[in-house]
Design a protein around this motif. Sequence first.
Motif, PDB file in Angstrom:
ATOM      1  N   THR A  78       3.523  11.037   6.771  1.00  0.00           N
ATOM      2  CA  THR A  78       4.657   9.985   6.533  1.00  0.00           C
ATOM      3  C   THR A  78       5.127   9.160   7.633  1.00  0.00           C
ATOM      4  OG1 THR A  78       5.482  11.886   4.905  1.00  0.00           O
ATOM      5  CG2 THR A  78       7.239  10.232   5.700  1.00  0.00           C
ATOM      6  N   TYR A 112       8.163   5.951   5.053  1.00  0.00           N
ATOM      7  CA  TYR A 112       7.237   5.486   4.107  1.00  0.00           C
ATOM      8  C   TYR A 112       6.257   6.132   3.896  1.00  0.00           C
ATOM      9  CZ  TYR A 112       9.704   0.895   5.183  1.00  0.00           C
ATOM     10  OH  TYR A 112      10.728  -0.098   5.417  1.00  0.00           O
ATOM     11  N   HIS A 113       5.651   6.402   2.660  1.00  0.00           N
ATOM     12  CA  HIS A 113       4.645   7.210   2.167  1.00  0.00           C
ATOM     13  C   HIS A 113       3.204   5.935   1.860  1.00  0.00           C
ATOM     14  CE1 HIS A 113       6.880  10.740   2.255  1.00  0.00           C
ATOM     15  NE2 HIS A 113       7.949   9.981   2.013  1.00  0.00           N
ATOM     16  N   PHE A 114       2.271   6.120   2.512  1.00  0.00           N
ATOM     17  CA  PHE A 114       1.203   5.004   2.245  1.00  0.00           C
ATOM     18  C   PHE A 114       0.140   5.767   1.393  1.00  0.00           C
ATOM     19  CE2 PHE A 114       3.094   3.304   6.120  1.00  0.00           C
ATOM     20  CZ  PHE A 114       3.145   2.066   5.652  1.00  0.00           C
ATOM     21  N   GLU A 115      -0.339   4.854   0.569  1.00  0.00           N
ATOM     22  CA  GLU A 115      -1.525   5.359  -0.400  1.00  0.00           C
ATOM     23  C   GLU A 115      -2.703   6.021   0.518  1.00  0.00           C
ATOM     24  OE1 GLU A 115      -1.561   5.465  -3.628  1.00  0.00           O
ATOM     25  OE2 GLU A 115       0.166   4.225  -4.378  1.00  0.00           O
ATOM     26  N   ASP A 116      -2.960   5.198   1.701  1.00  0.00           N
ATOM     27  CA  ASP A 116      -4.021   6.008   2.109  1.00  0.00           C
ATOM     28  C   ASP A 116      -3.617   6.938   3.353  1.00  0.00           C
ATOM     29  OD1 ASP A 116      -5.507   2.717   2.419  1.00  0.00           O
ATOM     30  OD2 ASP A 116      -5.837   4.094   0.846  1.00  0.00           O
ATOM     31  N   ASN A 138       0.909  -0.998   0.045  1.00  0.00           N
ATOM     32  CA  ASN A 138       0.096   0.123  -0.171  1.00  0.00           C
ATOM     33  C   ASN A 138       0.981   1.313   0.077  1.00  0.00           C
ATOM     34  OD1 ASN A 138      -2.289   1.338   0.029  1.00  0.00           O
ATOM     35  ND2 ASN A 138      -2.233   1.593   2.207  1.00  0.00           N
ATOM     36  N   LEU A 139       1.902   1.049  -0.769  1.00  0.00           N
ATOM     37  CA  LEU A 139       2.943   2.152  -0.746  1.00  0.00           C
ATOM     38  C   LEU A 139       2.821   3.467  -1.899  1.00  0.00           C
ATOM     39  CD1 LEU A 139       6.281   0.891   0.583  1.00  0.00           C
ATOM     40  CD2 LEU A 139       5.209   2.526   1.484  1.00  0.00           C
ATOM     41  N   LYS A 140       2.993   4.319  -1.634  1.00  0.00           N
ATOM     42  CA  LYS A 140       3.398   5.391  -2.733  1.00  0.00           C
ATOM     43  C   LYS A 140       4.721   5.258  -3.019  1.00  0.00           C
ATOM     44  CE  LYS A 140      -0.200   8.750  -1.663  1.00  0.00           C
ATOM     45  NZ  LYS A 140      -0.347  10.245  -1.373  1.00  0.00           N
ATOM     46  N   MET A 141       5.516   5.371  -1.921  1.00  0.00           N
ATOM     47  CA  MET A 141       7.161   5.532  -1.978  1.00  0.00           C
ATOM     48  C   MET A 141       7.619   5.234  -0.732  1.00  0.00           C
ATOM     49  SD  MET A 141       9.012   9.115  -2.988  1.00  0.00           S
ATOM     50  CE  MET A 141       7.961  10.091  -2.392  1.00  0.00           C
TER      51      MET A 141
END
Length: 155
Positions: free
Chosen positions: A124, A151-155, A85-88
């Motif tokens: 973040t 960690y940058h999560f989607e939600d 569920n990560l953006k980055m």
Amino acid sequence: MKPVIIRSFEDFEKYNGQEIGTSEYFTITQNQINLFADATHDHQWIHTDPERAKVEGAFGNTIAHGYLTLSIVPHLWEQIVQVTNLKMMINYGIENLRFAQAVTVDSEVRLHAKLRNVANLRGTVKAEVEVKLEIKDQRKPAFAGVLIFLYHFED
């Protein structure tokens, strides 16, 4: 061992201050050492000349570059934790890293991880992970330190 699945800050928070796990053993080969030497232009004989290392070296064989042992952390970390569920994800830093023991060629190593702290910084997630790279049948680890990931999560 199955990796821990992390999908959010809340999932990380469940492991705050706890041991997360240990990876499988990974063998450091001479071919890997040579490829790393080519990539980094560090061809010091203690890494790349097995005959000379056996005769003149302090370890009886070639040794892995310290930074080679550090560079396998992502591979071993994914065996312990799979973050979805990560953006980055960003490698943010390393604190108190100490190379405690040389890793001779054909040694087996594994990563041990403990989540020292996790914080939500306005969306973040900052994870501080205490790690040590254990060498099979050795008392001292190859290295120990604290890795910091963002960690940058989607939600």
